[in-house]
Design an enzyme around this catalytic site. Sequence first.
Site, PDB file in Angstrom:
ATOM      1  N   LYS A  78       4.941   1.968  15.776  1.00 12.87           N
ATOM      2  CA  LYS A  78       3.891   2.873  16.277  1.00 12.87           C
ATOM      3  C   LYS A  78       4.260   3.455  17.648  1.00 12.87           C
ATOM      4  O   LYS A  78       3.572   3.225  18.654  1.00 12.87           O
ATOM      5  CB  LYS A  78       2.534   2.151  16.356  1.00 12.87           C
ATOM      6  CG  LYS A  78       2.136   1.368  15.110  1.00 12.87           C
ATOM      7  CD  LYS A  78       1.357   2.205  14.132  1.00 12.87           C
ATOM      8  CE  LYS A  78       1.266   1.716  12.721  1.00 12.87           C
ATOM      9  NZ  LYS A  78       1.407   0.422  12.240  1.00 12.87           N
TER      10      LYS A  78
ATOM     11  N   ASP B 197       1.961   6.236   2.140  1.00  9.03           N
ATOM     12  CA  ASP B 197       1.252   5.025   2.557  1.00  9.03           C
ATOM     13  C   ASP B 197      -0.233   5.322   2.356  1.00  9.03           C
ATOM     14  O   ASP B 197      -0.768   6.248   2.945  1.00  9.03           O
ATOM     15  CB  ASP B 197       1.563   4.767   4.038  1.00  9.03           C
ATOM     16  CG  ASP B 197       0.748   3.627   4.611  1.00  9.03           C
ATOM     17  OD1 ASP B 197      -0.431   3.481   4.248  1.00  9.03           O
ATOM     18  OD2 ASP B 197       1.284   2.885   5.442  1.00  9.03           O
TER      19      ASP B 197
ATOM     20  N   ASP C 263       0.830  -1.212   0.000  1.00 11.22           N
ATOM     21  CA  ASP C 263       0.000   0.000   0.000  1.00 11.22           C
ATOM     22  C   ASP C 263       0.864   1.262   0.000  1.00 11.22           C
ATOM     23  O   ASP C 263       0.399   2.327   0.377  1.00 11.22           O
ATOM     24  CB  ASP C 263      -0.944  -0.001   1.218  1.00 11.22           C
ATOM     25  CG  ASP C 263      -0.194  -0.006   2.545  1.00 11.22           C
ATOM     26  OD1 ASP C 263       1.017  -0.291   2.553  1.00 11.22           O
ATOM     27  OD2 ASP C 263      -0.843   0.274   3.572  1.00 11.22           O
TER      28      ASP C 263
HETATM   29  N1  GDD Z   1      -0.378 -10.934   3.043  1.00 11.10           N
HETATM   30  C1  GDD Z   1      -0.699 -10.134   4.051  1.00 11.10           C
HETATM   31  N2  GDD Z   1      -1.321 -10.682   5.146  1.00 11.10           N
HETATM   32  N3  GDD Z   1      -0.413  -8.815   3.986  1.00 11.10           N
HETATM   33  C2  GDD Z   1      -0.774  -8.047   5.031  1.00 11.10           C
HETATM   34  C3  GDD Z   1      -1.425  -8.539   6.185  1.00 11.10           C
HETATM   35  C4  GDD Z   1      -1.715  -9.948   6.228  1.00 11.10           C
HETATM   36  O1  GDD Z   1      -2.282 -10.475   7.174  1.00 11.10           O
HETATM   37  N4  GDD Z   1      -1.638  -7.511   7.049  1.00 11.10           N
HETATM   38  C5  GDD Z   1      -1.136  -6.409   6.452  1.00 11.10           C
HETATM   39  N5  GDD Z   1      -0.616  -6.729   5.234  1.00 11.10           N
HETATM   40  C6  GDD Z   1       0.029  -5.833   4.281  1.00 11.10           C
HETATM   41  C7  GDD Z   1      -0.819  -4.601   4.012  1.00 11.10           C
HETATM   42  O2  GDD Z   1      -1.649  -4.795   2.885  1.00 11.10           O
HETATM   43  C8  GDD Z   1       0.222  -3.546   3.730  1.00 11.10           C
HETATM   44  O3  GDD Z   1       0.609  -3.578   2.380  1.00 11.10           O
HETATM   45  C9  GDD Z   1       1.410  -3.972   4.580  1.00 11.10           C
HETATM   46  O4  GDD Z   1       1.204  -5.356   4.893  1.00 11.10           O
HETATM   47  C10 GDD Z   1       1.554  -3.154   5.877  1.00 11.10           C
HETATM   48  O5  GDD Z   1       0.375  -3.263   6.614  1.00 11.10           O
HETATM   49  P1  GDD Z   1      -0.440  -1.984   7.108  1.00 11.10           P
HETATM   50  O6  GDD Z   1      -1.617  -2.477   7.840  1.00 11.10           O
HETATM   51  O7  GDD Z   1      -0.653  -1.037   5.983  1.00 11.10           O
HETATM   52  O8  GDD Z   1       0.585  -1.390   8.160  1.00 11.10           O
HETATM   53  P2  GDD Z   1       0.866   0.133   8.547  1.00 11.10           P
HETATM   54  O9  GDD Z   1       0.752   1.025   7.371  1.00 11.10           O
HETATM   55  O10 GDD Z   1       0.067   0.468   9.742  1.00 11.10           O
HETATM   56  O11 GDD Z   1       2.417   0.070   9.020  1.00 11.10           O
HETATM   57  C11 GDD Z   1       3.394  -0.547   8.200  1.00 11.10           C
HETATM   58  O12 GDD Z   1       3.784   0.302   7.126  1.00 11.10           O
HETATM   59  C12 GDD Z   1       4.429   1.548   7.509  1.00 11.10           C
HETATM   60  C13 GDD Z   1       4.843   2.271   6.242  1.00 11.10           C
HETATM   61  O13 GDD Z   1       3.781   2.453   5.429  1.00 11.10           O
HETATM   62  C14 GDD Z   1       4.605  -0.870   9.084  1.00 11.10           C
HETATM   63  O14 GDD Z   1       5.494  -1.650   8.337  1.00 11.10           O
HETATM   64  C15 GDD Z   1       5.317   0.403   9.563  1.00 11.10           C
HETATM   65  O15 GDD Z   1       6.492   0.080  10.267  1.00 11.10           O
HETATM   66  C16 GDD Z   1       5.678   1.285   8.375  1.00 11.10           C
HETATM   67  O16 GDD Z   1       6.260   2.506   8.807  1.00 11.10           O
HETATM   68 MG    MG Z   2      -0.005   0.862   5.440  1.00 15.14          MG
END
Ligand code: GDD
Ligand code: MG
Length: 373
Positions: free
Chosen positions: A159, A218, A107
């Site tokens: 976070k 993001d 994403d």
């Molecule tokens: N296959 C799979 N299965 N993918 C997953 C799952 C799962 O269960 N859960 C989440 N993802 C994918 C999401 O689609 C996304 O592309 C990515 O893993 C990160 O998940 P998010 O839910 O978007 O996390 P976030 O945005 O709160 O935080 C993450 O991204 C940040 C940067 O955008 C973390 O990695 C943070 O450390 C980082 O700064």
């Molecule tokens: Mg994200």
Amino acid sequence: MTSALILAGGFGTRLRPLTCTRPKPLFPLGNRPLSEILVQRLSEVVDRVVFAINYQAEKIMQYFGSGEKYGIEIKYAKEKRPLGTGGPIKHAQNLLDDSPFLVLNGDVISLIDFKDMLNFHKQRGDALGTIALYPVEDPSRYGAVELDDAYRILRFVEKPPPGEEPSNLINAGAYVLDPEVFDYIPENEPFSIERGVFPIFADQMKLYGYKYNDVWLDMGKPADYIQANKYVLDHFLKKTDSSINKGAFISSSAKIEEPVHINASIAIGKNVEIARETHIGPYVCIGDDVSIGQGCRIENSIIFPDVRIESFSSINNCIIGEAATLGRWVKIEGLTIIGDYCTIKDNVTLTSGVMICPWKTVSDSIITPQTVM
Ligand code: GDD
Ligand code: MG
């Protein structure tokens, strides 16, 4: 062989009204899915892309197939239940090769130079992981790090509570990992790479940061998604890409203000109709088979396929989901999301981040923030 894993599962809670017909990685940006932009960029660097998928997995598999179109191999690691951000890496182990591989959050939109990042990782010698780092004002929504002068990550905090961030450098959602990482992830269990692995690698002084400071986003919230669409229209489409599909029918008195992307290269033989005196743009993305009546004004918005908008309506700073129908003199603004298959009746005004869930019919104006279920 070099491979990359795209984390393309997860639901995208804050964009939920749009996820009933497609998973978030297939949301259009400049009319191509975000994940396709990733695949196209990766195809210049790796031989194989693996998608880690669960929610609406079939749609992603159907879209990308075996990868022939992109000149690479595409494989799928499908989870029975969501395994978080770490579990899918272990789950994909037998599809990834035995050398350092890339992992990308599905994403995130960026112009990170993946090749240079892989080289950076390999040059470190003892690195188990390298994380792309991006500076932001508020790191509390992300994973934040403390970095030393030798690019070593001393601390990784996912976070962090506001005020307790180690720095303003965040995990940009792109990593290079050494295959040794598989020893740290349990099999078939939901697991967070950010909480379960990165802090351990940091303690071992084997986690590095690759600094990046250009376009980055993001796509978590509606405002991010609209901004990401702008970025794509501005930076990711080649100057030679025609922004208006030949199959579009646009009245000669309609005004199109670039950059607008109507029915881009992925649409084949589909029609967009724009009637007279309608003003489109700037920063508008219109999907296949959309019809827009006369005297409308659309700017800064994303219109999914099969939407019908009747005359004299205006849309500003909004996302209109697939096959939604908007009546005459409808006004939608202020980061409002209309879910897939909704009907918005004549004369309705929706504003202030209102979210209309799929299949709803709205007959009265709503001007205070709320979700209509
Ligand atoms: N296959 C799979 N299965 N993918 C997953 C799952 C799962 O269960 N859960 C989440 N993802 C994918 C999401 O689609 C996304 O592309 C990515 O893993 C990160 O998940 P998010 O839910 O978007 O996390 P976030 O945005 O709160 O935080 C993450 O991204 C940040 C940067 O955008 C973390 O990695 C943070 O450390 C980082 O700064
Ligand atoms: Mg994200």
